[in-house]
Enzyme design. Structure first.
Site, PDB file in Angstrom:
ATOM      1  N   HIS A   1     -52.210  31.684 -12.471  1.00 30.61           N
ATOM      2  CA  HIS A   1     -50.758  31.566 -12.371  1.00 30.61           C
ATOM      3  C   HIS A   1     -50.058  32.619 -13.221  1.00 30.61           C
ATOM      4  O   HIS A   1     -49.096  33.251 -12.778  1.00 30.61           O
ATOM      5  CB  HIS A   1     -50.288  30.152 -12.733  1.00 30.61           C
ATOM      6  CG  HIS A   1     -50.814  29.591 -14.018  1.00 30.61           C
ATOM      7  ND1 HIS A   1     -51.688  30.260 -14.859  1.00 30.61           N
ATOM      8  CD2 HIS A   1     -50.567  28.399 -14.616  1.00 30.61           C
ATOM      9  CE1 HIS A   1     -51.964  29.502 -15.903  1.00 30.61           C
ATOM     10  NE2 HIS A   1     -51.286  28.368 -15.788  1.00 30.61           N
ATOM     11  N   TYR A   2     -50.568  32.832 -14.426  1.00 31.73           N
ATOM     12  CA  TYR A   2     -49.982  33.841 -15.313  1.00 31.73           C
ATOM     13  C   TYR A   2     -50.162  35.244 -14.724  1.00 31.73           C
ATOM     14  O   TYR A   2     -49.207  36.040 -14.668  1.00 31.73           O
ATOM     15  CB  TYR A   2     -50.637  33.762 -16.687  1.00 31.73           C
ATOM     16  CG  TYR A   2     -50.100  34.766 -17.679  1.00 31.73           C
ATOM     17  CD1 TYR A   2     -48.911  34.524 -18.358  1.00 31.73           C
ATOM     18  CD2 TYR A   2     -50.779  35.953 -17.934  1.00 31.73           C
ATOM     19  CE1 TYR A   2     -48.408  35.451 -19.271  1.00 31.73           C
ATOM     20  CE2 TYR A   2     -50.288  36.880 -18.842  1.00 31.73           C
ATOM     21  CZ  TYR A   2     -49.105  36.626 -19.503  1.00 31.73           C
ATOM     22  OH  TYR A   2     -48.607  37.546 -20.398  1.00 31.73           O
ATOM     23  N   SER A   3     -51.364  35.544 -14.277  1.00 38.43           N
ATOM     24  CA  SER A   3     -51.638  36.864 -13.714  1.00 38.43           C
ATOM     25  C   SER A   3     -50.775  37.135 -12.489  1.00 38.43           C
ATOM     26  O   SER A   3     -50.209  38.228 -12.332  1.00 38.43           O
ATOM     27  CB  SER A   3     -53.125  36.980 -13.340  1.00 38.43           C
ATOM     28  OG  SER A   3     -53.954  36.791 -14.478  1.00 38.43           O
TER      29      SER A   3
ATOM     30  N   SER B   1     -47.887  35.784 -11.744  1.00 36.14           N
ATOM     31  CA  SER B   1     -46.477  35.918 -12.124  1.00 36.14           C
ATOM     32  C   SER B   1     -46.178  37.309 -12.659  1.00 36.14           C
ATOM     33  O   SER B   1     -45.137  37.902 -12.362  1.00 36.14           O
ATOM     34  CB  SER B   1     -46.089  34.854 -13.162  1.00 36.14           C
ATOM     35  OG  SER B   1     -46.703  35.088 -14.416  1.00 36.14           O
ATOM     36  N   LYS B   2     -47.103  37.866 -13.436  1.00 40.56           N
ATOM     37  CA  LYS B   2     -46.898  39.189 -13.999  1.00 40.56           C
ATOM     38  C   LYS B   2     -47.073  40.284 -12.943  1.00 40.56           C
ATOM     39  O   LYS B   2     -46.413  41.322 -12.984  1.00 40.56           O
ATOM     40  CB  LYS B   2     -47.846  39.416 -15.174  1.00 40.56           C
ATOM     41  CG  LYS B   2     -47.544  38.522 -16.388  1.00 40.56           C
ATOM     42  CD  LYS B   2     -46.132  38.765 -16.936  1.00 40.56           C
ATOM     43  CE  LYS B   2     -45.898  38.020 -18.241  1.00 40.56           C
ATOM     44  NZ  LYS B   2     -44.564  38.288 -18.829  1.00 40.56           N
TER      45      LYS B   2
END
Length: 207
Positions: A113-115, A117-118
């Site tokens: 999810h973090y990857s 989003s970035k």
């Protein structure tokens, strides 16, 4: 329709209640698979499952943690840009610097999810950079490696060691180093770079 052998397999189809998802569900069932429909619309998922047959089971899913991360890391910058760009257009000048991450370029394990989003923020930067270039509004992003901030308190030592092992400089980036790069990107000295991604990963990035 050619026959694809999925006998004995179990598939999960997200958004399977309608559209592409339903068509994929139907094709999987025709090929011999059992299908779990994961959809936010419970009623429609149940209706679709009933219409297709006993091989389909409906489940209501939400993925709230995914949405939370996307709201902060992607929705947030977009909303901020939407709010501030009109003023920049009026004054015919502006600098926007988005804080992305090396994870957005390479993807980090156990942080999808973090990857994602970035990576989305990098794409937003590139799009806005092209849209606003003629107005002397430059939009760039930085992609730092990890820094020792409060987020480390939420990580296992194993994960911290893994991140460090990926950095050829053999240390984490300092927040002051990121600030120095952002300061230049926010200045008039940065006059011809826009829609660009500036690496500050200690040699980790491969592009």
């Amino acid at each position: 329709m050619n026959k694809i052998d999925l006998n004995g397999r179990t598939a999960v189809v997200t958004g399977g209640a309608q559209g592409f998802g339903r068509a994929i569900t139907e094709r999987f069932v025709a090929s011999g698979a059992k299908v779990a429909i994961w959809d936010h619309d419970q009623a429609l998922a149940e209706k679709t499952a009933k219409e297709i047959g006993n091989a389909v089971s409906p489940f209501k899913v939400d993925f709230e943690e995914w949405r939370k991360v996307l709201r902060i890391n992607l929705d947030g910058p977009f909303i901020c840009c939407k709010a501030i760009v009109p003023q920049m257009l009026k004054q015919k000048y502006g600098r926007i610097v988005n804080i992305a991450s090396i994870a957005g370029k390479e993807g980090n394990p156990n942080a999808a999810h973090y990857s994602a989003s970035k990576a989305g923020l990098i794409a937003l930067t590139k799009s806005l950079g092209k849209e606003l270039a003629a107005h002397d509004i430059l939009v760039n992003a930085v992609t730092p490696a990890a820094a020792k901030t409060a987020i480390f308190d939420q990580m296992t030592q194993q994960h911290i060691d893994f991140m460090l092992s990926k950095i050829p400089k053999a240390r984490f980036v300092l927040v002051e180093e990121v600030a120095a790069m952002v300061a230049w990107l926010a200045s008039e000295d940065c006059a011809f770079s826009t829609g660009a991604v500036f690496d500050i990963s200690g040699g980790r990035a491969t592009y």
